[in-house]
Design a protein around this motif. Sequence first.
Motif, PDB file in Angstrom:
ATOM      1  N   THR A 205      -8.944   8.468   9.960  1.00  0.00           N
ATOM      2  CA  THR A 205      -8.247   7.301  10.080  1.00  0.00           C
ATOM      3  C   THR A 205      -8.916   6.014  10.573  1.00  0.00           C
ATOM      4  N   LYS A 206      -9.930   6.060  11.103  1.00  0.00           N
ATOM      5  CA  LYS A 206     -10.540   4.896  11.562  1.00  0.00           C
ATOM      6  C   LYS A 206     -11.051   4.275  10.079  1.00  0.00           C
ATOM      7  N   GLU A 207     -11.748   4.740   9.348  1.00  0.00           N
ATOM      8  CA  GLU A 207     -12.288   4.376   8.010  1.00  0.00           C
ATOM      9  C   GLU A 207     -10.915   3.690   7.216  1.00  0.00           C
ATOM     10  N   ILE A 208     -10.163   4.587   7.131  1.00  0.00           N
ATOM     11  CA  ILE A 208      -8.811   4.118   6.303  1.00  0.00           C
ATOM     12  C   ILE A 208      -8.307   2.879   6.779  1.00  0.00           C
ATOM     13  N   ASN A 209      -7.995   2.526   8.324  1.00  0.00           N
ATOM     14  CA  ASN A 209      -7.522   1.630   8.651  1.00  0.00           C
ATOM     15  C   ASN A 209      -8.647   0.374   8.967  1.00  0.00           C
ATOM     16  N   SER A 210      -9.743   0.454   8.945  1.00  0.00           N
ATOM     17  CA  SER A 210     -10.751  -0.402   8.806  1.00  0.00           C
ATOM     18  C   SER A 210     -10.543  -1.225   7.388  1.00  0.00           C
ATOM     19  N   LEU A 211     -10.588  -0.311   6.234  1.00  0.00           N
ATOM     20  CA  LEU A 211     -10.337  -0.980   4.945  1.00  0.00           C
ATOM     21  C   LEU A 211      -9.069  -1.469   4.813  1.00  0.00           C
ATOM     22  N   SER A 212      -8.174  -0.867   5.492  1.00  0.00           N
ATOM     23  CA  SER A 212      -6.769  -1.565   5.136  1.00  0.00           C
ATOM     24  C   SER A 212      -6.470  -2.989   5.933  1.00  0.00           C
ATOM     25  N   LYS A 213      -7.163  -3.237   6.968  1.00  0.00           N
ATOM     26  CA  LYS A 213      -7.132  -4.369   7.311  1.00  0.00           C
ATOM     27  C   LYS A 213      -7.665  -5.557   6.461  1.00  0.00           C
ATOM     28  N   ARG A 214      -8.875  -5.308   5.865  1.00  0.00           N
ATOM     29  CA  ARG A 214      -9.279  -6.207   4.923  1.00  0.00           C
ATOM     30  C   ARG A 214      -8.200  -6.343   3.530  1.00  0.00           C
ATOM     31  N   THR A 215      -7.650  -5.102   3.274  1.00  0.00           N
ATOM     32  CA  THR A 215      -6.673  -5.184   2.110  1.00  0.00           C
ATOM     33  C   THR A 215      -5.870  -5.864   2.341  1.00  0.00           C
ATOM     34  N   LEU A 216      -4.851  -5.673   3.770  1.00  0.00           N
ATOM     35  CA  LEU A 216      -3.877  -6.656   4.095  1.00  0.00           C
ATOM     36  C   LEU A 216      -4.292  -8.210   4.178  1.00  0.00           C
ATOM     37  N   PHE A 217      -5.524  -8.459   4.643  1.00  0.00           N
ATOM     38  CA  PHE A 217      -5.790  -9.818   4.633  1.00  0.00           C
ATOM     39  C   PHE A 217      -5.916 -10.476   3.250  1.00  0.00           C
ATOM     40  N   LEU A 218      -6.678  -9.721   2.411  1.00  0.00           N
ATOM     41  CA  LEU A 218      -6.723 -10.093   1.132  1.00  0.00           C
ATOM     42  C   LEU A 218      -5.217 -10.565   0.296  1.00  0.00           C
ATOM     43  N   PHE A 219      -4.530  -9.343   0.328  1.00  0.00           N
ATOM     44  CA  PHE A 219      -3.280  -9.448  -0.410  1.00  0.00           C
ATOM     45  C   PHE A 219      -2.145 -10.298   0.321  1.00  0.00           C
ATOM     46  N   GLN A 220      -2.178 -10.482   1.437  1.00  0.00           N
ATOM     47  CA  GLN A 220      -1.323 -11.347   2.252  1.00  0.00           C
ATOM     48  C   GLN A 220      -1.585 -12.761   2.067  1.00  0.00           C
ATOM     49  N   ASN A 221      -2.826 -12.907   1.935  1.00  0.00           N
ATOM     50  CA  ASN A 221      -3.295 -14.450   1.871  1.00  0.00           C
ATOM     51  C   ASN A 221      -3.384 -15.092   0.373  1.00  0.00           C
ATOM     52  N   TYR A 222      -3.911 -13.979  -0.860  1.00  0.00           N
ATOM     53  CA  TYR A 222      -3.984 -14.382  -2.017  1.00  0.00           C
ATOM     54  C   TYR A 222      -3.287 -13.861  -3.131  1.00  0.00           C
ATOM     55  N   TYR A 223      -2.337 -13.143  -2.832  1.00  0.00           N
ATOM     56  CA  TYR A 223      -1.208 -12.780  -3.400  1.00  0.00           C
ATOM     57  C   TYR A 223       0.570 -12.809  -2.775  1.00  0.00           C
ATOM     58  N   PRO A 224       0.700 -14.057  -2.605  1.00  0.00           N
ATOM     59  CA  PRO A 224       1.961 -14.273  -1.752  1.00  0.00           C
ATOM     60  C   PRO A 224       2.936 -13.900  -2.645  1.00  0.00           C
ATOM     61  N   GLU A 225       4.070 -13.271  -1.956  1.00  0.00           N
ATOM     62  CA  GLU A 225       5.334 -12.961  -2.518  1.00  0.00           C
ATOM     63  C   GLU A 225       5.245 -12.354  -3.903  1.00  0.00           C
ATOM     64  N   LEU A 226       4.335 -11.654  -4.218  1.00  0.00           N
ATOM     65  CA  LEU A 226       4.283 -10.649  -5.298  1.00  0.00           C
ATOM     66  C   LEU A 226       4.760  -9.270  -5.366  1.00  0.00           C
ATOM     67  N   VAL A 227       5.180  -9.000  -3.888  1.00  0.00           N
ATOM     68  CA  VAL A 227       5.889  -7.471  -3.956  1.00  0.00           C
ATOM     69  C   VAL A 227       7.204  -7.640  -3.327  1.00  0.00           C
ATOM     70  N   HIS A 228       8.056  -7.252  -4.175  1.00  0.00           N
ATOM     71  CA  HIS A 228       9.439  -7.121  -3.993  1.00  0.00           C
ATOM     72  C   HIS A 228       9.717  -6.234  -2.693  1.00  0.00           C
ATOM     73  N   LYS A 229       9.263  -4.865  -2.795  1.00  0.00           N
ATOM     74  CA  LYS A 229       9.690  -3.966  -1.968  1.00  0.00           C
ATOM     75  C   LYS A 229       8.636  -2.993  -1.787  1.00  0.00           C
ATOM     76  N   ASN A 230       8.484  -2.162  -0.565  1.00  0.00           N
ATOM     77  CA  ASN A 230       7.522  -0.955  -0.386  1.00  0.00           C
ATOM     78  C   ASN A 230       8.271  -0.048  -0.077  1.00  0.00           C
ATOM     79  N   ILE A 231       8.364   1.263  -0.839  1.00  0.00           N
ATOM     80  CA  ILE A 231       9.057   2.466  -0.392  1.00  0.00           C
ATOM     81  C   ILE A 231       7.993   3.371  -0.217  1.00  0.00           C
ATOM     82  N   ILE A 232       8.123   3.912   1.345  1.00  0.00           N
ATOM     83  CA  ILE A 232       7.065   4.977   1.491  1.00  0.00           C
ATOM     84  C   ILE A 232       7.990   6.328   1.547  1.00  0.00           C
TER      85      ILE A 232
END
Length: 467
Positions: free
Chosen positions: A266-293
């Motif tokens: 999970t360390k590797e997954i979380n590390s990459l997910s932080k980068r993913t979160l940063f990129l999508f949160q800052n460069y793709y605003p308001e493009l996701v309506h819902k996230n279903i888990i």
Amino acid sequence: MHHAMAATTDECNDENANVVLGVPLFFNFFDNNNDKLKEERPQEDHDCDLDDDPEVASLVADNNNNGTPSPAEIKLKIKKSLLEFRCKVENAILGNFLLGQPDKKAAPEDVAMARERLREISLWGVPLMPSKAHEGTDVVLRKFLKAKDYKVNEAFDMLQKTLIWRRENDIDRIIDDQDLAAEFGNAGYLCSRDREGRPVCYHVCGVFKDRLFYKKTFGTHLKGDKFLRWRIQLMEKAIQKLNFRQGGVDSILQVFDLKSTPIHGTKEINSLSKRTLFLFQNYYPELVHKNIIVYAPFWFYTSQVLFSRFMNQRNKKKFILARPHKVTQTLLKSIAAEHLPCEYGGLRRNNDDDFSPSVKAQELKIKGSTVSRVEFPVKELGVTLTWDATVVGWDVTYKEEFIPDDEGSYSVLLQNQNVEGSSTRNSFYISEPGKIVITVENGTYKKKKMYYRSKARTTVPMYILLS
């Protein structure tokens, strides 16, 4: 593309809108901003009509305890912010500084050429120069405004950084990289649309239980970069299916399938997910309506403690956690049965030669402790009848049979069993008039829903072909 970001977490809601703790950062890839604007209505002067705007109601609801302005004042604020943002973008394009200040050492002819190119700049296929009066420009600009709570300078800074990031990382050509899809395609895919027409993107996290695939994905920093580019590519493919115009679909729905997700690494997954979160949160605003888990394992609920004191209710509603026994029920609220893949209890199958998603499923409500029937009468001979059926949650006794019209003929039992899991499909060659009858016995006290569809096609029996 290497960004550092502090680990943050979010709350999400279960299917009953109750707040559930335990959503790890890995699955909060996208923006923690507001819900998307459902509809834009340009006026003749290209201003958006803000009457009955859901965003206004949402802003009022979010700030009820903070002495918010009236709805009319909020409408005025949004309208003024959009007008100011338009002017700021127009000036930046005409002044040749939307992508940063031009090189002072550049030759005059190079500067002039760059200025002309900037006039044609677009984002997600939409021209950004407001004076071009493209109907999608306001829709795109409002996404950046909304992400920054209608603060024009911050929205402009976000837009500028987005455009620079796309240029530096050659994002406009990332779709053409076939190697990415071939290598990571099993980890996510686009499949059909939801009930409002939004593209649905499925993320299958169980593929990481394969240690070889896990090592290939997260083994080195360069491998992680490649996976991240694939995630960006998948998002860009989803954006190509959007329609940034009046009444158009301008956001996507995401489904995160956590079945068989490994707890190791999970360390590797979380590390990459932080980068993913940063990129999508800052460069793709308001493009996701819902996230279903869906299919979250036990450790998922206890892996992290979430802090959401600063998250408003709208952000919490972006995440829906489906309990394991209510996965199909939760997904069907957003996705019609004929568009929902059969592995999630829907009727859609890959490379389906029998049914297309345009063949809509019918719904049958089954009361508790009752027996319900569905009939497919067939009078034409020499046809094969094919049908799909699924019962939400199953836990029923399910029987299929062919009953001929001639009382002297025998009925044919096709299936009789307790059914669990995904949908069922069957077919039967009709050699005499009759009907296919599906009988569902609900022995529980809970109400059930059944979805079904059928299709007849002319066929030649195998024994004739072999004779």
